[in-house]
Design an enzyme around this catalytic site. Structure first.
Site, short mmCIF file in Angstrom:
data_model
loop_
_atom_site.label_atom_id
_atom_site.label_comp_id
_atom_site.label_asym_id
_atom_site.label_seq_id
_atom_site.Cartn_x
_atom_site.Cartn_y
_atom_site.Cartn_z
N HIS A 1 26.08 28.45 69.39
CA HIS A 1 24.74 28.29 69.95
C HIS A 1 24.78 28.34 71.47
O HIS A 1 25.84 28.24 72.08
CB HIS A 1 24.14 26.94 69.52
CG HIS A 1 23.62 26.94 68.12
ND1 HIS A 1 24.46 26.75 67.02
CD2 HIS A 1 22.37 27.11 67.60
CE1 HIS A 1 23.72 26.80 65.90
NE2 HIS A 1 22.46 27.01 66.23
N LYS B 1 22.14 23.08 73.75
CA LYS B 1 22.01 22.31 72.50
C LYS B 1 22.74 20.98 72.66
O LYS B 1 23.86 20.94 73.15
CB LYS B 1 22.63 23.12 71.36
CG LYS B 1 22.41 22.54 69.98
CD LYS B 1 22.79 23.57 68.92
CE LYS B 1 22.61 23.01 67.52
NZ LYS B 1 21.23 22.56 67.26
#
EC number: 1.17.1.8
Lengths: 270, 270, 270, 270
Positions: free
Chosen positions: D154, D158
């Site tokens: 990701h 995050k």
């Protein structure tokens, strides 16, 4: 012309809140697709100060008024060389991403720069550092492997295959292999009625995938007995070019003369 | 000692069927796991002639008798330095894949080579050209990207994590980033109760996958806004090391003195 | 015939050290490339007992003498159907990996099985569970994506392109899309002078890479706006087929009648 | 409320230029991040007619006035259940992407639907068809492989690791393996001082990469002797959820009652 900082930049010195050593940068073509990204990239970049955003209706004199030290040009082929001429004559370094430069334009600019020895101009067809490195590494590795093939993957609205970057990579790979006396990649294919083996560009097989959801992606696959080396570049968004633009702005001031291609600023050492 | 060619090699000249210019190569540790691969690789390689295969019970004098010009050493740490000493003193170049060389051994060999100016010795911890290039490219690219992480994947019988190659790659990447003044990769992780973010080696996150069916694989992932560069090496079989061994044999004769690491033979240019 | 266990299997009961419930398995073609792998796979597998290894000079009566409950056939097209007939008539289940079965042979076997209601026969063209699942998943996913393309990668000694598995996957994908009324993948390509877009099989673009170092690999790429699903299978070694052979042996005893293709034993549920 | 079509939708019939059979769709939360994507997706979709875009200040009565047959709800946890209740009581089908539904809310909605037998409600935590399929395929394949690990990648903003989707996939994989009596993945790791082996979730190793340039990506790696199966999903943009929303709108009218999770609309057959 739109002044891009608040308070407005003064020719007499840097605006409050910026360091005296900040590099003063102007963007030409500031409202275009790439230019507007460049405006924001310069704003975000540490050590750079955006002092002017100009578009086609603005006078180039504003570059001088704003005290620009570097100008980033994302305009159109018909005006880019004139912009660069004006900047060089005023001692302003140039980072040029506008397409359409031919050998003659580059030669004229080189001649002009000879008369302005401290000024640097970078004309780069591709500002993606990742793509430039992927091409470089592919060419460097090519002669050490028995096999090389290239797979490029793009969105399905692309009209040409293979992509220009893939063709260029194949040319560099092919050249490196010939220079080292390496023969063609082995291939026992005898039956290929539908052309599954793809295109052959400079002796290198190139495959073009078109898939909804993708942007621009490329893999160079290199193989020897028992091993594979893969060099892959994914471009998800044109914002990726901005890392190269900012690098260009920072480096152009210490690279007088004409530089063609971002790779010469990537000192990869040995 | 086992003569490896038929008819047996004669000190007086190359065997029938080989060219006078063929490089005469001997393998030490010829019945070991790596040595036996080296025997076959030399046999297959154009321009190389296998003139002797020795194992631990054989006398090193056979190297001289066989007229070896290069010796490949895949023996054991306790004898490798002695083998190299013998070879250098007899004017035979060495390609050494045996592990266990420390700074002292290398220094002693360098001193010895100073007295034998035409002789070359290559001591290489890793003969996989792909792995060496992957490490090199990772280190070269590291300073141009905001983020770098490493994923290595091996068979599940491996006892240590991360792999030595991954740790070495992380060290090179970390060193390149520090030298260029690049900060750590951004990471907003606040909750990671089970350690999913993996190990941090020299400031670089390293992840180790263990999966039945795999051999040895590694990816360096580099990311900037909107783009990713991936450098992946897959090692499917130890035969992959042999491309590097053959390259070493060919190059060592024109690289007098001590070379540590195959990378110095890979002239990657600029 | 060679008895493969020590002490030798006795028709009267399982050998010492094995459980009464162990499935008694024989291998036909036991000295062939695949058969010898099957022998070892059966030996390694829990709950299976290897009771006979036969090759072409051995009498099939040995299957009965050894008390085989399942026979694995990796022989040749000319004898495989006869082997199966013998086994079925003696109440022995069959797992058949020999190629060359046509519709007639399958029909004859089905008719034979109708007279031996408890006996099962599995004829499978591909015992790689991963390959079978990859094909199945590709077909299942195909109708939910705007774009689908297939890339297959093999060693460079392969003579045909695309691979049979890729062609079969394309056929399944094309069929699933037509059944769901999904149109062709979008493609704006106007210029492709060298055939970089590859083959079109059943409406699906298929690309064939040939690279030294690879064995057999395949990717199905599926794309929608903003997303991609990739299903990749890597076959590194023919030992991979043995997981499917062992699964077949275990399942055939509870699947009476003829089964064509391993997929029917993979109860994938919903 | 903003009427979204021109001319404005009339309760008496479809707007000019649309077919009588077009499904009449309203969007709640139409100015939010996801809702505004849904508005555009419905507009683009063949066979769907956008009849109302409502946000928090608008009255739900507008759904009735506009003659909506299906309502898409991307609002907030505090109002979503009330919106669904209103819609169901007025015979309007619902496709709900708002988070925050618990067991009680689902049970109440199910009870309500029992009194309105023709009406369908889909509550889906994830509208990405690719992600849903990747999870499903991972779970289906899990019991056929000796090893399974998950790598999720990701963007570096995050805050939690591993991702919710990775944890959910690991739970499904772990459950499938336990149900089939498959033991843990083999792992000989003895030395892992820095935690390179990552997290263990439900018996499955999960690795979290965070890299600038990425959005949301996940790989399930499955391995047997000699083979690997990889199921990878890349989410490049939240527009990818819209394919699932449109599928939900089309299917909800023929799926009366409560459906939890998009997977039940993906009839994957056998």
């Amino acid at each position: 012309m739109t002044d891009s900082t608040a308070p407005a930049p003064q020719p007499s010195g840097p605006a409050a809140g910026t360091l005296p050593s900040d590099l003063r940068v102007a963007v030409l073509g500031a409202r275009g697709r790439m230019g507007s990204e460049a405006v924001q990239a310069v704003r975000r970049a540490e050590g750079l100060q955006l002092v002017a955003e100009l578009d086609h209706e603005d006078s180039l004199e504003a570059l001088v008024t704003a005290g620009a030290q570097v100008v980033v040009d994302f305009t159109v082929p018909s005006v880019t060389e004139g912009n660069v001429r004006f900047a060089v004559e005023h001692g302003i370094h140039c980072v040029v991403g506008t397409t359409g430069w031919d050998e003659e334009g580059l030669a004229r600019t080189e001649a002009l720069l000879a008369q302005h020895p401290g000024v640097g101009v970078l004309v780069a067809p591709n500002f993606s550092i990742g793509a430039v490195l992927a091409m470089r590494f592919s060419a460097q590795a090519a002669r050490f492997f028995e096999s090389v093939e290239i797979v490029e993957l793009h969105h399905p609205d692309k009209v040409d295959a293979p992509s220009g970057t893939a063709a260029r990579t194949a040319a560099l790979v092919g050249e490196a292999r010939r220079a080292a006396g390496v023969g063609p990649s082995p291939d026992a294919t005898k039956q290929d009625p539908d052309g599954a083996r793809g295109a052959v560009v400079d002796g290198v097989h190139v495959h073009s995938v078109r898939l909804r959801g993708l942007v621009a992606h490329q893999e160079t696959l290199l193989g020897n007995l028992g091993e594979q080396l893969t060099i892959r570049h994914d471009s998800f968004d044109r914002i990726s070019f901005m890392t190269g633009v900012v690098l260009g702005v920072r480096e152009v001031v210490s690279h007088p003369g004409l530089t063609h291609g971002l790779e010469d600023y990537l000192d990869l050492g040995l």
